[in-house]
Motif scaffolding. Structure first.
Motif, PDB file in Angstrom:
ATOM      1  N   SER A  28       0.697  -1.078  -0.148  1.00  0.00           N
ATOM      2  CA  SER A  28       0.022   0.088   0.055  1.00  0.00           C
ATOM      3  C   SER A  28       0.851   1.255   0.002  1.00  0.00           C
ATOM      4  O   SER A  28       1.854   1.348   0.887  1.00  0.00           O
ATOM      5  CB  SER A  28      -0.880   0.061   1.401  1.00  0.00           C
ATOM      6  N   PRO A  29       0.523   2.208  -0.784  1.00  0.00           N
ATOM      7  CA  PRO A  29       1.071   3.466  -0.694  1.00  0.00           C
ATOM      8  C   PRO A  29       1.167   4.273   0.742  1.00  0.00           C
ATOM      9  O   PRO A  29       2.285   4.976   0.936  1.00  0.00           O
ATOM     10  CB  PRO A  29       0.721   4.343  -1.860  1.00  0.00           C
ATOM     11  N   PHE A  30       0.284   3.875   1.278  1.00  0.00           N
ATOM     12  CA  PHE A  30      -0.072   4.626   2.709  1.00  0.00           C
ATOM     13  C   PHE A  30       1.133   4.184   3.566  1.00  0.00           C
ATOM     14  O   PHE A  30       1.712   4.817   4.256  1.00  0.00           O
ATOM     15  CB  PHE A  30      -1.404   4.168   3.302  1.00  0.00           C
ATOM     16  N   VAL A  31       1.567   2.962   3.326  1.00  0.00           N
ATOM     17  CA  VAL A  31       2.537   2.012   4.323  1.00  0.00           C
ATOM     18  C   VAL A  31       3.806   3.039   4.080  1.00  0.00           C
ATOM     19  O   VAL A  31       4.662   3.273   4.952  1.00  0.00           O
ATOM     20  CB  VAL A  31       2.602   0.973   4.316  1.00  0.00           C
ATOM     21  N   VAL A  32       4.113   3.208   2.629  1.00  0.00           N
ATOM     22  CA  VAL A  32       5.328   3.674   2.250  1.00  0.00           C
ATOM     23  C   VAL A  32       5.369   5.140   2.684  1.00  0.00           C
ATOM     24  O   VAL A  32       6.481   5.490   3.275  1.00  0.00           O
ATOM     25  CB  VAL A  32       5.520   3.688   0.486  1.00  0.00           C
ATOM     26  N   ARG A  33       4.257   5.860   2.695  1.00  0.00           N
ATOM     27  CA  ARG A  33       4.270   7.190   3.014  1.00  0.00           C
ATOM     28  C   ARG A  33       4.463   7.129   4.751  1.00  0.00           C
ATOM     29  O   ARG A  33       5.069   8.125   5.082  1.00  0.00           O
ATOM     30  CB  ARG A  33       3.090   7.864   2.688  1.00  0.00           C
ATOM     31  N   LEU A  34       3.886   6.336   5.489  1.00  0.00           N
ATOM     32  CA  LEU A  34       4.148   6.388   6.811  1.00  0.00           C
ATOM     33  C   LEU A  34       5.576   6.105   7.218  1.00  0.00           C
ATOM     34  O   LEU A  34       6.193   6.722   7.947  1.00  0.00           O
ATOM     35  CB  LEU A  34       3.224   5.142   7.476  1.00  0.00           C
ATOM     36  N   ILE A  35       6.221   5.296   6.360  1.00  0.00           N
ATOM     37  CA  ILE A  35       7.629   4.899   6.490  1.00  0.00           C
ATOM     38  C   ILE A  35       8.516   6.230   6.408  1.00  0.00           C
ATOM     39  O   ILE A  35       9.205   6.680   7.122  1.00  0.00           O
ATOM     40  CB  ILE A  35       8.101   3.780   5.829  1.00  0.00           C
ATOM     41  N   PHE A  36       8.205   6.863   5.102  1.00  0.00           N
ATOM     42  CA  PHE A  36       8.735   8.036   5.024  1.00  0.00           C
ATOM     43  C   PHE A  36       8.706   9.275   6.062  1.00  0.00           C
ATOM     44  O   PHE A  36       9.225  10.019   6.288  1.00  0.00           O
ATOM     45  CB  PHE A  36       8.379   8.785   3.623  1.00  0.00           C
ATOM     46  N   PHE A  37       7.337   9.220   6.549  1.00  0.00           N
ATOM     47  CA  PHE A  37       6.893  10.273   7.522  1.00  0.00           C
ATOM     48  C   PHE A  37       7.764  10.158   8.873  1.00  0.00           C
ATOM     49  O   PHE A  37       8.357  10.823   9.325  1.00  0.00           O
ATOM     50  CB  PHE A  37       5.467  10.168   7.981  1.00  0.00           C
ATOM     51  N   PHE A  38       7.837   8.805   9.308  1.00  0.00           N
ATOM     52  CA  PHE A  38       8.371   8.555  10.485  1.00  0.00           C
ATOM     53  C   PHE A  38      10.056   8.464  10.430  1.00  0.00           C
ATOM     54  O   PHE A  38      10.708   8.446  11.467  1.00  0.00           O
ATOM     55  CB  PHE A  38       7.782   7.180  11.155  1.00  0.00           C
ATOM     56  N   THR A  39      10.495   8.545   9.481  1.00  0.00           N
ATOM     57  CA  THR A  39      11.985   8.528   8.959  1.00  0.00           C
ATOM     58  C   THR A  39      12.452   9.908   8.353  1.00  0.00           C
ATOM     59  O   THR A  39      12.999   9.749   7.619  1.00  0.00           O
ATOM     60  CB  THR A  39      12.396   7.489   8.385  1.00  0.00           C
ATOM     61  N   ALA A  40      11.536  10.847   8.565  1.00  0.00           N
ATOM     62  CA  ALA A  40      11.763  12.310   7.834  1.00  0.00           C
ATOM     63  C   ALA A  40      13.144  12.763   7.808  1.00  0.00           C
ATOM     64  O   ALA A  40      13.444  13.303   6.879  1.00  0.00           O
ATOM     65  CB  ALA A  40      10.701  13.103   8.346  1.00  0.00           C
ATOM     66  N   SER A  41      14.017  12.556   8.838  1.00  0.00           N
ATOM     67  CA  SER A  41      15.276  13.097   8.983  1.00  0.00           C
ATOM     68  C   SER A  41      16.096  12.471   7.663  1.00  0.00           C
ATOM     69  O   SER A  41      16.787  13.337   6.977  1.00  0.00           O
ATOM     70  CB  SER A  41      15.859  13.023  10.207  1.00  0.00           C
ATOM     71  N   VAL A  42      15.971  11.363   7.321  1.00  0.00           N
ATOM     72  CA  VAL A  42      16.880  10.677   6.460  1.00  0.00           C
ATOM     73  C   VAL A  42      15.926  10.530   5.149  1.00  0.00           C
ATOM     74  O   VAL A  42      16.395  10.884   3.950  1.00  0.00           O
ATOM     75  CB  VAL A  42      17.133   9.240   6.828  1.00  0.00           C
ATOM     76  N   SER A  43      14.924  10.337   5.156  1.00  0.00           N
ATOM     77  CA  SER A  43      13.812  10.118   3.850  1.00  0.00           C
ATOM     78  C   SER A  43      13.707  11.285   3.159  1.00  0.00           C
ATOM     79  O   SER A  43      13.532  11.116   1.733  1.00  0.00           O
ATOM     80  CB  SER A  43      12.609   9.537   4.255  1.00  0.00           C
ATOM     81  N   ILE A  44      14.097  12.382   3.714  1.00  0.00           N
ATOM     82  CA  ILE A  44      13.971  13.757   2.941  1.00  0.00           C
ATOM     83  C   ILE A  44      14.920  13.713   1.984  1.00  0.00           C
ATOM     84  O   ILE A  44      14.519  14.132   0.541  1.00  0.00           O
ATOM     85  CB  ILE A  44      13.701  14.824   3.685  1.00  0.00           C
ATOM     86  N   TRP A  45      16.141  13.527   2.152  1.00  0.00           N
ATOM     87  CA  TRP A  45      17.299  13.403   1.364  1.00  0.00           C
ATOM     88  C   TRP A  45      16.980  12.237   0.298  1.00  0.00           C
ATOM     89  O   TRP A  45      17.509  12.346  -0.944  1.00  0.00           O
ATOM     90  CB  TRP A  45      18.618  13.290   1.962  1.00  0.00           C
ATOM     91  N   VAL A  46      16.545  11.156   0.656  1.00  0.00           N
ATOM     92  CA  VAL A  46      16.412   9.913  -0.111  1.00  0.00           C
ATOM     93  C   VAL A  46      15.494  10.430  -1.324  1.00  0.00           C
ATOM     94  O   VAL A  46      15.573  10.056  -2.344  1.00  0.00           O
ATOM     95  CB  VAL A  46      15.961   8.730   0.586  1.00  0.00           C
ATOM     96  N   TYR A  47      14.207  10.952  -0.830  1.00  0.00           N
ATOM     97  CA  TYR A  47      13.194  11.470  -1.660  1.00  0.00           C
ATOM     98  C   TYR A  47      13.572  12.188  -2.833  1.00  0.00           C
ATOM     99  O   TYR A  47      13.419  12.161  -3.924  1.00  0.00           O
ATOM    100  CB  TYR A  47      11.955  12.062  -0.941  1.00  0.00           C
ATOM    101  N   ILE A  48      14.297  13.244  -2.229  1.00  0.00           N
ATOM    102  CA  ILE A  48      14.996  14.339  -3.165  1.00  0.00           C
ATOM    103  C   ILE A  48      15.973  13.641  -4.438  1.00  0.00           C
ATOM    104  O   ILE A  48      15.838  13.982  -5.555  1.00  0.00           O
ATOM    105  CB  ILE A  48      15.822  15.483  -2.477  1.00  0.00           C
ATOM    106  N   ILE A  49      16.808  12.486  -3.837  1.00  0.00           N
ATOM    107  CA  ILE A  49      17.677  11.906  -4.859  1.00  0.00           C
ATOM    108  C   ILE A  49      16.793  11.105  -5.866  1.00  0.00           C
ATOM    109  O   ILE A  49      17.185  10.998  -7.077  1.00  0.00           O
ATOM    110  CB  ILE A  49      18.553  11.007  -3.973  1.00  0.00           C
ATOM    111  N   LEU A  50      15.668  10.403  -5.238  1.00  0.00           N
ATOM    112  CA  LEU A  50      14.953   9.801  -6.073  1.00  0.00           C
ATOM    113  C   LEU A  50      14.040  10.454  -7.148  1.00  0.00           C
ATOM    114  O   LEU A  50      13.658  10.106  -8.174  1.00  0.00           O
ATOM    115  CB  LEU A  50      13.840   9.024  -5.368  1.00  0.00           C
ATOM    116  N   VAL A  51      13.625  11.827  -6.793  1.00  0.00           N
ATOM    117  CA  VAL A  51      13.088  12.487  -7.697  1.00  0.00           C
ATOM    118  C   VAL A  51      13.902  12.666  -8.809  1.00  0.00           C
ATOM    119  O   VAL A  51      13.299  12.748  -9.948  1.00  0.00           O
ATOM    120  CB  VAL A  51      12.607  13.911  -7.145  1.00  0.00           C
TER     121      VAL A  51
END
Length: 60
Positions: A28-51
């Motif tokens: 579920s995309p909801f699960v992925v978004r929750l993981i990104f939300f709870f690991t925001a300090s690292v996942s913001i950088w991962v998200y930018i790289i993946l974009v």
């Protein structure tokens, strides 16, 4: 057929990164978004790289 990690063309909130990850793993995309939300300090950088790194999913 080889499943490739791509941005989602149908399940987008910002760029389709979480939707693409969810489609790739079959969860579920909801699960992925929750993981990104709870690991925001690292996942913001991962998200930018993946974009920049992921291709758009071809439109049908």
């Amino acid at each position: 057929m080889q499943n490739k990690l791509r941005k989602s063309s149908t399940d987008k909130v910002l760029y389709g990164i979480c939707g693409g990850i969810a489609e790739f793993f079959g969860i579920s995309p909801f699960v992925v978004r929750l993981i990104f939300f709870f690991t925001a300090s690292v996942s913001i950088w991962v998200y930018i790289i993946l974009v920049w790194a992921l291709d758009d999913k071809p439109s049908l």
